[in-house]
Design a protein around this motif. Structure first.
Motif, PDB file in Angstrom:
ATOM      1  N   VAL A 121       0.968  -1.380  -0.026  1.00 55.90           N
ATOM      2  CA  VAL A 121       0.067  -0.143   0.073  1.00 55.90           C
ATOM      3  C   VAL A 121       0.726   1.202  -0.088  1.00 55.90           C
ATOM      4  CG1 VAL A 121      -1.660   1.451   1.355  1.00 55.90           C
ATOM      5  CG2 VAL A 121      -2.080  -0.977   0.850  1.00 55.90           C
ATOM      6  N   MET A 122       0.734   2.205  -1.073  1.00 58.09           N
ATOM      7  CA  MET A 122       1.219   3.491  -0.902  1.00 58.09           C
ATOM      8  C   MET A 122       0.293   4.498  -0.147  1.00 58.09           C
ATOM      9  SD  MET A 122       2.327   5.827  -4.154  1.00 58.09           S
ATOM     10  CE  MET A 122       3.688   5.017  -4.901  1.00 58.09           C
ATOM     11  N   SER A 123       0.667   5.370   0.479  1.00 56.41           N
ATOM     12  CA  SER A 123       0.031   6.265   1.252  1.00 56.41           C
ATOM     13  C   SER A 123      -0.020   7.661   0.400  1.00 56.41           C
ATOM     14  CB  SER A 123       0.529   6.477   2.661  1.00 56.41           C
ATOM     15  OG  SER A 123       0.683   5.569   3.734  1.00 56.41           O
ATOM     16  N   LYS A 124      -1.135   7.935  -0.280  1.00 59.31           N
ATOM     17  CA  LYS A 124      -1.652   8.855  -0.933  1.00 59.31           C
ATOM     18  C   LYS A 124      -1.486  10.074  -0.257  1.00 59.31           C
ATOM     19  CE  LYS A 124      -3.116  11.310  -4.744  1.00 59.31           C
ATOM     20  NZ  LYS A 124      -2.168  11.464  -6.110  1.00 59.31           N
ATOM     21  N   TYR A 125      -2.595   9.801   1.054  1.00 61.81           N
ATOM     22  CA  TYR A 125      -2.781  10.769   1.925  1.00 61.81           C
ATOM     23  C   TYR A 125      -2.497  10.198   3.269  1.00 61.81           C
ATOM     24  CZ  TYR A 125      -5.654  13.495  -1.362  1.00 61.81           C
ATOM     25  OH  TYR A 125      -6.086  14.370  -2.174  1.00 61.81           O
ATOM     26  N   ALA A 126      -1.936  11.047   4.036  1.00 65.13           N
ATOM     27  CA  ALA A 126      -1.787  10.441   5.722  1.00 65.13           C
ATOM     28  C   ALA A 126      -2.730  11.300   6.410  1.00 65.13           C
ATOM     29  CB  ALA A 126      -0.443  10.802   6.015  1.00 65.13           C
ATOM     30  N   LEU A 127      -3.474  10.764   7.297  1.00 67.76           N
ATOM     31  CA  LEU A 127      -4.397  11.317   8.625  1.00 67.76           C
ATOM     32  C   LEU A 127      -4.059  11.258   9.773  1.00 67.76           C
ATOM     33  CD1 LEU A 127      -7.305  12.828   8.840  1.00 67.76           C
ATOM     34  CD2 LEU A 127      -8.106  10.390   8.838  1.00 67.76           C
ATOM     35  N   GLY A 128      -3.630  12.130  10.275  1.00 64.72           N
ATOM     36  CA  GLY A 128      -2.946  11.945  11.734  1.00 64.72           C
ATOM     37  C   GLY A 128      -4.303  12.169  12.776  1.00 64.72           C
ATOM     38  N   VAL A 129      -3.917  11.288  13.765  1.00 63.51           N
ATOM     39  CA  VAL A 129      -4.857  11.374  14.753  1.00 63.51           C
ATOM     40  C   VAL A 129      -4.286  11.436  16.153  1.00 63.51           C
ATOM     41  CG1 VAL A 129      -7.090  10.570  13.680  1.00 63.51           C
ATOM     42  CG2 VAL A 129      -5.659   9.149  14.922  1.00 63.51           C
ATOM     43  N   ASP A 130      -2.976  11.827  15.829  1.00 61.73           N
ATOM     44  CA  ASP A 130      -2.169  11.849  17.203  1.00 61.73           C
ATOM     45  C   ASP A 130      -1.699  13.124  17.860  1.00 61.73           C
ATOM     46  OD1 ASP A 130      -0.538  11.918  14.344  1.00 61.73           O
ATOM     47  OD2 ASP A 130       0.763  12.951  15.658  1.00 61.73           O
ATOM     48  N   ASN A 131      -2.160  14.416  17.012  1.00 56.39           N
ATOM     49  CA  ASN A 131      -1.821  15.623  17.781  1.00 56.39           C
ATOM     50  C   ASN A 131      -0.319  16.188  17.627  1.00 56.39           C
ATOM     51  OD1 ASN A 131      -4.529  16.440  18.419  1.00 56.39           O
ATOM     52  ND2 ASN A 131      -4.441  15.279  20.305  1.00 56.39           N
ATOM     53  N   MET A 132       0.622  15.421  17.237  1.00 56.51           N
ATOM     54  CA  MET A 132       2.023  15.895  17.338  1.00 56.51           C
ATOM     55  C   MET A 132       2.199  17.215  16.493  1.00 56.51           C
ATOM     56  SD  MET A 132       5.133  16.314  15.931  1.00 56.51           S
ATOM     57  CE  MET A 132       5.219  14.988  14.521  1.00 56.51           C
ATOM     58  N   LEU A 133       1.626  17.107  15.124  1.00 58.97           N
ATOM     59  CA  LEU A 133       1.802  18.336  14.078  1.00 58.97           C
ATOM     60  C   LEU A 133       1.505  19.344  14.529  1.00 58.97           C
ATOM     61  CD1 LEU A 133       3.647  18.156  11.635  1.00 58.97           C
ATOM     62  CD2 LEU A 133       1.560  18.217  10.296  1.00 58.97           C
ATOM     63  N   ARG A 134       0.212  19.406  15.456  1.00 62.27           N
ATOM     64  CA  ARG A 134      -0.407  20.437  15.720  1.00 62.27           C
ATOM     65  C   ARG A 134       0.382  21.442  16.695  1.00 62.27           C
ATOM     66  NH1 ARG A 134      -4.457  21.882  12.652  1.00 62.27           N
ATOM     67  NH2 ARG A 134      -5.788  19.894  12.112  1.00 62.27           N
ATOM     68  N   SER A 135       1.704  21.132  17.142  1.00 64.59           N
ATOM     69  CA  SER A 135       2.578  22.049  17.889  1.00 64.59           C
ATOM     70  C   SER A 135       3.270  22.980  16.760  1.00 64.59           C
ATOM     71  CB  SER A 135       3.550  21.116  18.401  1.00 64.59           C
ATOM     72  OG  SER A 135       3.094  20.388  19.443  1.00 64.59           O
ATOM     73  N   TYR A 136       3.048  22.719  15.323  1.00 61.20           N
ATOM     74  CA  TYR A 136       3.351  23.739  14.526  1.00 61.20           C
ATOM     75  C   TYR A 136       2.470  24.497  13.666  1.00 61.20           C
ATOM     76  CZ  TYR A 136       7.521  20.661  15.348  1.00 61.20           C
ATOM     77  OH  TYR A 136       8.566  20.018  16.045  1.00 61.20           O
ATOM     78  N   GLN A 137       2.752  25.457  12.997  1.00 64.66           N
ATOM     79  CA  GLN A 137       1.772  26.151  12.129  1.00 64.66           C
ATOM     80  C   GLN A 137       1.673  25.477  10.897  1.00 64.66           C
ATOM     81  OE1 GLN A 137       3.099  30.245  11.689  1.00 64.66           O
ATOM     82  NE2 GLN A 137       3.539  30.428  13.864  1.00 64.66           N
ATOM     83  N   VAL A 138       0.364  24.680  10.698  1.00 62.65           N
ATOM     84  CA  VAL A 138       0.261  23.619   9.788  1.00 62.65           C
ATOM     85  C   VAL A 138      -0.869  23.798   8.491  1.00 62.65           C
ATOM     86  CG1 VAL A 138       1.108  21.746  11.062  1.00 62.65           C
ATOM     87  CG2 VAL A 138      -1.522  22.336  11.010  1.00 62.65           C
ATOM     88  N   ASP A 139      -1.480  25.262   8.762  1.00 60.64           N
ATOM     89  CA  ASP A 139      -2.583  25.518   7.858  1.00 60.64           C
ATOM     90  C   ASP A 139      -2.236  25.532   6.308  1.00 60.64           C
ATOM     91  OD1 ASP A 139      -4.095  25.642  10.193  1.00 60.64           O
ATOM     92  OD2 ASP A 139      -4.358  27.776  10.042  1.00 60.64           O
ATOM     93  N   ASN A 140      -0.774  25.759   6.160  1.00 60.94           N
ATOM     94  CA  ASN A 140      -0.571  25.891   4.567  1.00 60.94           C
ATOM     95  C   ASN A 140      -0.176  24.443   4.119  1.00 60.94           C
ATOM     96  OD1 ASN A 140      -0.757  28.673   4.611  1.00 60.94           O
ATOM     97  ND2 ASN A 140       1.383  28.919   4.886  1.00 60.94           N
TER      98      ASN A 140
END
Length: 289
Positions: free
Chosen positions: A129-148
């Motif tokens: 399986v190739m991950s076309k999208y990744a969906l994070g339910v872990d919250n780690m990335l929310r420490s950064y400015q991610v909207d873009n």
């Protein structure tokens, strides 16, 4: 100048956790979770020029069919990915002597080779399986400015479909590198959305002695679809890899050997062969790029 408390170096000048210097890594980097899998990949190399290990982070750099590559073990989970990608980026995009970001930035190619369980009955064990999208339910990335770099519409669709409890934080969605997707894809693989959890048991719907906040979450994920893409598998690293790579300007792709099918309750009769098939497939695609 970046302070020494923020960019931590070892006495020999190597980056703190990975124990690496800039010359130790190639621009094409393969991530694995298990440190023992590093040598399973580099066993295919023609030569190895560098080896080091600190904690769970083992690195080997060498040549495969004329292509210089690095294989690095990340350990388990989004928190480790936060360490690994930030430190790799520092190696190529920060001058470790002056502690200043470089004016000319380098984009690494990062490809994860992992094992995973499929959530879909029609994606059998021993497939890729190739991950076309990744969906994070872990919250780690929310420490950064991610909207873009995140896909808000995918996030909103998932929140609505699952009746997501906002107390668990807002899921985030990131697309893979289109360049790497085109380089690695073939008709032999499946594509979809890979969900990244912050844990192995409750966060992935496993019950031992503790009840779950949402006992139906896995079944909701099974039948979620976005622009024709289903959630194909559930693991603990891909969304963090995609998110941090996109923020820092690197290319990232996750490839998964399916060794279990949670929909049918089956497990591969030879998971080592399934992983080796994915290793050989990915190495040849990189070498021929």
């Amino acid at each position: 100048m970046i302070q020494s408390s923020e960019l931590i170096l070892n006495p020999d000048g190597s980056i703190y956790h990975l124990n690496l210097r800039p010359e130790n890594i190639a621009h094409d980097i393969i991530f694995v979770g298990d440190q023992d899998r590093v040598e399973k990949i580099t066993a295919h190399f023609d030569s190895i020029e560098f080896t080091t290990q600190k904690r769970e982070f083992k690195t080997q750099t060498g040549i495969y069919k004329g292509k210089r590559m690095t294989v690095l073990s990340t350990g388990i989970g989004p928190d480790n990915i936060d360490i690994v990608i930030n430190e790799l980026d520092a190696l190529v995009n920060i001058d470790l002597e002056t502690r200043q970001p470089k004016t000319s930035l380098t984009a690494l190619n990062i490809i994860r080779i992992g094992t995973s369980g499929s959530l879909q009955a029609d994606i059998p064990v021993d497939s890729i399986v190739m991950s076309k999208y990744a969906l994070g339910v872990d919250n780690m990335l929310r420490s950064y400015q991610v909207d873009n770099i995140t896909d808000a519409s995918l996030e909103e669709a998932f929140v609505s479909h699952t009746n997501w409890d906002s107390r668990k934080g807002q899921p985030y969605a990131v697309q893979c590198s289109e360049m790497l997707e085109k380089m690695i894809e073939s008709t032999d693989i499946h594509k979809g959305i890979t969900a990244t959890a912050g844990g192995f048991y409750g966060p992935q719907g496993r019950v031992l002695r503790l009840p779950l906040q949402d006992a139906e979450l896995n079944s909701k994920m099974d039948n979620f679809s976005y622009n024709g893409n289903r959630i194909t598998n559930l693991e603990m690293e891909t969304a963090a890899i995609y998110g941090l790579s996109a923020l820092l300007g690197h290319n990232a792709l996750s490839m998964n050997a399916i060794i279990a099918n949670r929909a049918s309750g089956t497990f591969s009769s030879d998971p080592y062969a399934a992983v080796n098939k994915l290793i050989e497939y990915t190495l040849d695609k990189i070498a021929n790029s």
